[in-house]
Design a protein around this motif. Structure first.
Motif, PDB file in Angstrom:
ATOM      1  N   ASP A  40      30.554  -6.034  26.784  1.00  0.00           N
ATOM      2  CA  ASP A  40      29.993  -4.834  27.407  1.00  0.00           C
ATOM      3  C   ASP A  40      30.282  -4.794  28.912  1.00  0.00           C
ATOM      4  O   ASP A  40      30.388  -3.724  29.507  1.00  0.00           O
ATOM      5  CB  ASP A  40      28.478  -4.794  27.158  1.00  0.00           C
ATOM      6  CG  ASP A  40      27.891  -3.441  27.461  1.00  0.00           C
ATOM      7  OD1 ASP A  40      28.470  -2.425  27.023  1.00  0.00           O
ATOM      8  OD2 ASP A  40      26.864  -3.386  28.174  1.00  0.00           O
ATOM      9  N   ALA A  41      30.421  -5.979  29.500  1.00  0.00           N
ATOM     10  CA  ALA A  41      30.729  -6.053  30.938  1.00  0.00           C
ATOM     11  C   ALA A  41      32.231  -5.949  31.192  1.00  0.00           C
ATOM     12  O   ALA A  41      32.679  -6.096  32.329  1.00  0.00           O
ATOM     13  CB  ALA A  41      30.183  -7.356  31.523  1.00  0.00           C
ATOM     14  N   GLY A  42      33.002  -5.705  30.148  1.00  0.00           N
ATOM     15  CA  GLY A  42      34.434  -5.478  30.315  1.00  0.00           C
ATOM     16  C   GLY A  42      35.258  -6.744  30.320  1.00  0.00           C
ATOM     17  O   GLY A  42      36.385  -6.743  30.832  1.00  0.00           O
ATOM     18  N   ALA A  43      34.733  -7.808  29.767  1.00  0.00           N
ATOM     19  CA  ALA A  43      35.501  -9.062  29.653  1.00  0.00           C
ATOM     20  C   ALA A  43      35.411  -9.521  28.196  1.00  0.00           C
ATOM     21  O   ALA A  43      34.938  -8.783  27.335  1.00  0.00           O
ATOM     22  CB  ALA A  43      34.929 -10.109  30.596  1.00  0.00           C
ATOM     23  N   ASP A  44      35.918 -10.689  27.930  1.00  0.00           N
ATOM     24  CA  ASP A  44      35.634 -11.318  26.642  1.00  0.00           C
ATOM     25  C   ASP A  44      35.636 -12.824  26.855  1.00  0.00           C
ATOM     26  O   ASP A  44      36.127 -13.305  27.879  1.00  0.00           O
ATOM     27  CB  ASP A  44      36.611 -10.879  25.538  1.00  0.00           C
ATOM     28  CG  ASP A  44      38.020 -11.293  25.826  1.00  0.00           C
ATOM     29  OD1 ASP A  44      38.291 -12.511  25.864  1.00  0.00           O
ATOM     30  OD2 ASP A  44      38.866 -10.398  26.051  1.00  0.00           O
ATOM     31  N   ILE A  45      35.066 -13.524  25.918  1.00  0.00           N
ATOM     32  CA  ILE A  45      34.886 -14.969  26.115  1.00  0.00           C
ATOM     33  C   ILE A  45      36.228 -15.641  26.411  1.00  0.00           C
ATOM     34  O   ILE A  45      36.336 -16.501  27.286  1.00  0.00           O
ATOM     35  CB  ILE A  45      34.228 -15.592  24.867  1.00  0.00           C
ATOM     36  CG1 ILE A  45      32.776 -15.095  24.716  1.00  0.00           C
ATOM     37  CG2 ILE A  45      34.268 -17.128  24.926  1.00  0.00           C
ATOM     38  CD1 ILE A  45      31.816 -15.556  25.787  1.00  0.00           C
TER      39      ILE A  45
ATOM     40  N   LEU B 287      27.661 -12.706  34.567  1.00  0.00           N
ATOM     41  CA  LEU B 287      29.109 -12.590  34.671  1.00  0.00           C
ATOM     42  C   LEU B 287      29.448 -12.088  36.073  1.00  0.00           C
ATOM     43  O   LEU B 287      28.870 -11.100  36.531  1.00  0.00           O
ATOM     44  CB  LEU B 287      29.626 -11.602  33.617  1.00  0.00           C
ATOM     45  CG  LEU B 287      31.126 -11.664  33.375  1.00  0.00           C
ATOM     46  CD1 LEU B 287      31.460 -12.831  32.435  1.00  0.00           C
ATOM     47  CD2 LEU B 287      31.643 -10.363  32.766  1.00  0.00           C
ATOM     48  N   VAL B 288      30.379 -12.787  36.735  1.00  0.00           N
ATOM     49  CA  VAL B 288      30.807 -12.392  38.084  1.00  0.00           C
ATOM     50  C   VAL B 288      32.312 -12.167  38.029  1.00  0.00           C
ATOM     51  O   VAL B 288      33.068 -13.066  37.631  1.00  0.00           O
ATOM     52  CB  VAL B 288      30.469 -13.489  39.121  1.00  0.00           C
ATOM     53  CG1 VAL B 288      30.814 -13.005  40.530  1.00  0.00           C
ATOM     54  CG2 VAL B 288      28.995 -13.884  39.035  1.00  0.00           C
TER      55      VAL B 288
ATOM     56  N   ALA C 192      33.990 -15.384  36.331  1.00  0.00           N
ATOM     57  CA  ALA C 192      33.141 -16.565  36.105  1.00  0.00           C
ATOM     58  C   ALA C 192      31.941 -16.170  35.251  1.00  0.00           C
ATOM     59  O   ALA C 192      31.330 -15.113  35.476  1.00  0.00           O
ATOM     60  CB  ALA C 192      32.669 -17.146  37.435  1.00  0.00           C
ATOM     61  N   LEU C 193      31.615 -17.021  34.312  1.00  0.00           N
ATOM     62  CA  LEU C 193      30.371 -16.881  33.545  1.00  0.00           C
ATOM     63  C   LEU C 193      29.431 -17.978  34.023  1.00  0.00           C
ATOM     64  O   LEU C 193      29.824 -19.151  34.091  1.00  0.00           O
ATOM     65  CB  LEU C 193      30.664 -17.033  32.046  1.00  0.00           C
ATOM     66  CG  LEU C 193      29.459 -16.942  31.103  1.00  0.00           C
ATOM     67  CD1 LEU C 193      28.778 -15.576  31.202  1.00  0.00           C
ATOM     68  CD2 LEU C 193      29.892 -17.211  29.657  1.00  0.00           C
ATOM     69  N   ILE C 194      28.227 -17.573  34.394  1.00  0.00           N
ATOM     70  CA  ILE C 194      27.267 -18.551  34.916  1.00  0.00           C
ATOM     71  C   ILE C 194      26.209 -18.801  33.848  1.00  0.00           C
ATOM     72  O   ILE C 194      25.441 -17.905  33.495  1.00  0.00           O
ATOM     73  CB  ILE C 194      26.617 -18.048  36.220  1.00  0.00           C
ATOM     74  CG1 ILE C 194      27.701 -17.839  37.283  1.00  0.00           C
ATOM     75  CG2 ILE C 194      25.549 -19.029  36.705  1.00  0.00           C
ATOM     76  CD1 ILE C 194      27.209 -17.268  38.578  1.00  0.00           C
TER      77      ILE C 194
ATOM     78  N   ASP D  12      18.220 -17.933  17.708  1.00  0.00           N
ATOM     79  CA  ASP D  12      17.730 -16.584  17.401  1.00  0.00           C
ATOM     80  C   ASP D  12      18.771 -15.516  17.776  1.00  0.00           C
ATOM     81  O   ASP D  12      18.422 -14.464  18.320  1.00  0.00           O
ATOM     82  CB  ASP D  12      16.411 -16.337  18.148  1.00  0.00           C
ATOM     83  CG  ASP D  12      15.615 -15.181  17.533  1.00  0.00           C
ATOM     84  OD1 ASP D  12      15.860 -14.843  16.357  1.00  0.00           O
ATOM     85  OD2 ASP D  12      14.757 -14.611  18.240  1.00  0.00           O
ATOM     86  N   GLY D  13      20.026 -15.830  17.500  1.00  0.00           N
ATOM     87  CA  GLY D  13      21.094 -14.845  17.733  1.00  0.00           C
ATOM     88  C   GLY D  13      21.599 -14.779  19.162  1.00  0.00           C
ATOM     89  O   GLY D  13      22.363 -13.866  19.517  1.00  0.00           O
ATOM     90  N   ALA D  14      21.210 -15.737  20.008  1.00  0.00           N
ATOM     91  CA  ALA D  14      21.542 -15.644  21.433  1.00  0.00           C
ATOM     92  C   ALA D  14      23.048 -15.704  21.689  1.00  0.00           C
ATOM     93  O   ALA D  14      23.548 -15.033  22.593  1.00  0.00           O
ATOM     94  CB  ALA D  14      20.835 -16.756  22.210  1.00  0.00           C
ATOM     95  N   ALA D  15      23.786 -16.494  20.895  1.00  0.00           N
ATOM     96  CA  ALA D  15      25.228 -16.608  21.159  1.00  0.00           C
ATOM     97  C   ALA D  15      25.929 -15.280  20.874  1.00  0.00           C
ATOM     98  O   ALA D  15      26.773 -14.834  21.667  1.00  0.00           O
ATOM     99  CB  ALA D  15      25.825 -17.727  20.307  1.00  0.00           C
ATOM    100  N   ALA D  16      25.576 -14.635  19.771  1.00  0.00           N
ATOM    101  CA  ALA D  16      26.191 -13.334  19.460  1.00  0.00           C
ATOM    102  C   ALA D  16      25.810 -12.303  20.518  1.00  0.00           C
ATOM    103  O   ALA D  16      26.625 -11.459  20.912  1.00  0.00           O
ATOM    104  CB  ALA D  16      25.742 -12.872  18.072  1.00  0.00           C
ATOM    105  N   THR D  17      24.569 -12.374  20.991  1.00  0.00           N
ATOM    106  CA  THR D  17      24.131 -11.448  22.038  1.00  0.00           C
ATOM    107  C   THR D  17      24.937 -11.680  23.317  1.00  0.00           C
ATOM    108  O   THR D  17      25.340 -10.723  23.992  1.00  0.00           O
ATOM    109  CB  THR D  17      22.626 -11.637  22.320  1.00  0.00           C
ATOM    110  OG1 THR D  17      21.917 -11.444  21.090  1.00  0.00           O
ATOM    111  CG2 THR D  17      22.123 -10.649  23.349  1.00  0.00           C
ATOM    112  N   LEU D  18      25.176 -12.941  23.645  1.00  0.00           N
ATOM    113  CA  LEU D  18      25.955 -13.241  24.849  1.00  0.00           C
ATOM    114  C   LEU D  18      27.380 -12.705  24.703  1.00  0.00           C
ATOM    115  O   LEU D  18      27.914 -12.076  25.628  1.00  0.00           O
ATOM    116  CB  LEU D  18      25.975 -14.751  25.090  1.00  0.00           C
ATOM    117  CG  LEU D  18      26.869 -15.213  26.246  1.00  0.00           C
ATOM    118  CD1 LEU D  18      26.362 -14.660  27.583  1.00  0.00           C
ATOM    119  CD2 LEU D  18      26.946 -16.734  26.301  1.00  0.00           C
ATOM    120  N   GLU D  19      27.988 -12.949  23.568  1.00  0.00           N
ATOM    121  CA  GLU D  19      29.358 -12.455  23.364  1.00  0.00           C
ATOM    122  C   GLU D  19      29.420 -10.933  23.500  1.00  0.00           C
ATOM    123  O   GLU D  19      30.330 -10.396  24.132  1.00  0.00           O
ATOM    124  CB  GLU D  19      29.857 -12.862  21.975  1.00  0.00           C
ATOM    125  CG  GLU D  19      30.270 -14.306  21.872  1.00  0.00           C
ATOM    126  CD  GLU D  19      31.116 -14.556  20.632  1.00  0.00           C
ATOM    127  OE1 GLU D  19      30.519 -14.779  19.559  1.00  0.00           O
ATOM    128  OE2 GLU D  19      32.366 -14.534  20.738  1.00  0.00           O
TER     129      GLU D  19
END
Ligand code: FEO
Length: 405
Positions: A67-72, A39-40, A46-48, A55-62
């Protein structure tokens, strides 16, 4: 997984996959694999690269984006360096949550977005040298890196922070856990990562070695302080280490490989195996190191890795129903696809009631342009004269490997 700041305005969001699935449906990943997104944030966000919901990767990404102070839903730009589904598989779900984000990729990448995901709106094509101004002094620069790994692939570079988002290039198998930076791993862990980097390279990228060289030449024009790949360790302290490592792997297309011998063998009732022992005794008599993989017992992923780095090969197999031992045919096919070319090779093998492996072998390896040491074949059990010949041919192969450039 928490978002981890890797530079001002930039966060790494990584998802560890440890499901026991095969990577690309082919390659074993007993140590898992990480899917890295970034995340930039300037005035815009921007999300790169995305993830596949694996294996749960989408929930982890969200969770990482939050956590980085943004949302999808608040992301302005989605940069897709590469459309292989491990980095794009969650795109339709992303689009449903954020219909307004501009999706950025190369021209070929945008075509793949359309064909894989049936998305037609909000797409922007970029080419080498194009930039994206996020505001607040934060820019992204795009560099096409075709065939590292697919033809549409690009890298993204943040000049203000010197971060290269390299996608598959400079990646590795292996999950990360709570540590993501090169300086956080022990020397022993780095040994494992180096092995897994090479295995990843040979399995995924080795067909495109010339393009890896071109991509490395391109990034040499930038001041890269951090290499942030889409799989594996983020290199902030010694970024040149992984660049040099990939450079070396790509150079093995021409030569300079390890002066060792990879022995690939199969045996039905022990006759080829007994002959092989004479060969390896001959190799050892010349002081050359060798590593052995039995087919089909050892997965081809690992065989390719040693075959790719070694100057010499022994292919040992019996004739099976007038043709090659079947699992060897699969391995040789992969060696062609993955460009294990130009090696010095000794083929040996026994046959029962009639031979036949030679004809199929010769046809199959012709494109690999191997330098053959005279092969040795025998009926049934090898006699003393045959064993002596096998030992001598093993020694001859070892001498040629030692003399290689
Ligand atoms: Fe990690 Fe070619 O995808």
């Amino acid at each position: 997984m928490k978002a981890v700041s890797i530079a001002p305005h930039i966060w790494a969001l990584h998802s560890d996959v440890d499901s026991g699935d095969l990577f690309e449906g082919i390659w074993p990943i007993p140590g898992g694999v990480s899917l890295n997104s970034y995340l930039v944030k300037g005035e815009k966000t921007a999300l790169i690269d995305l993830v596949r919901d694996w294996d749960g990767a989408a929930a982890t990404l969200e969770a990482g984006v939050l956590d980085a102070g943004a949302d999808i839903a608040s992301i302005d730009f989605l940069v897709l360096n590469h459309i292989e589904p491990d980095h794009s598989g969650w795109l339709r779900e992303f689009r449903a949550k954020n219909p307004g984000a501009t999706i950025i990729a190369t021209a070929k990448g945008i075509e793949l977005v359309k064909s894989f995901y049936k998305i037609e709106e909000g797409l922007r094509v970029v080419k080498s040298g194009d930039t994206l101004d996020l505001g607040g002094g934060i820019n992204l620069l795009f560099e096409e890196a075709p065939n590292v790994h697919w033809p549409e692939t690009m890298m993204t570079y943040c000049p203000t922070a010197g971060v290269l988002f390299s996608c598959d290039a400079f990646g590795s198998y292996g999950k990360l856990g709570d540590r993501i930076f090169d300086d956080q791993f022990t020397p022993a862990e780095h040994v494992t990562y180096e092995k897994e980097s090479l295995r990843y390279y040979t399995n995924i990228v080795s067909s495109f070695g010339l393009f890896v060289k071109r991509a490395i030449a391109k990034i040499a024009t930038h001041q890269v302080k951090i290499v942030a790949p889409s799989h594996g360790v983020i290199w902030r302290t010694n970024p040149q280490t992984i660049i040099d490592r990939y450079s070396k792997y790509a150079s093995w297309l021409e030569g300079g490989r390890d002066k060792e011998i990879c022995v690939v063998w199969g045996s039905m009732y022990g006759n080829t195996e007994r002959g092989l022992k004479a060969v390896t005794a001959g190799i050892e008599s010349e002081g050359v190191k060798w590593v052995s993989h039995r087919v089909p017992n050892v997965d081809a992923s690992y065989i390719l890795t040693d075959a790719y780095r070694c100057e010499g090969l022994v292919i040992a197999m019996p004739t099976y129903e007038y043709r090659m031992f079947p699992p060897m045919a699969y391995v040789l096919d992969l060696m062609d696809r993955k460009h294990v070319w130009g090696r010095k090779v000794l083929r040996i093998g026994s046959w029962g009631w009639i031979g036949g492996a030679k004809k199929e072998y010769d046809e199959r390896v012709a494109p690999l342009k191997w330098e053959a040491v005279d092969p040795v074949e025998w009926a049934g059990a090898a006699d003393d004269a045959t064993l002596a010949k096998l030992r001598e041919q093993g020694a001859e192969l070892a001498r040629r490997v030692k003399a290689a450039l």
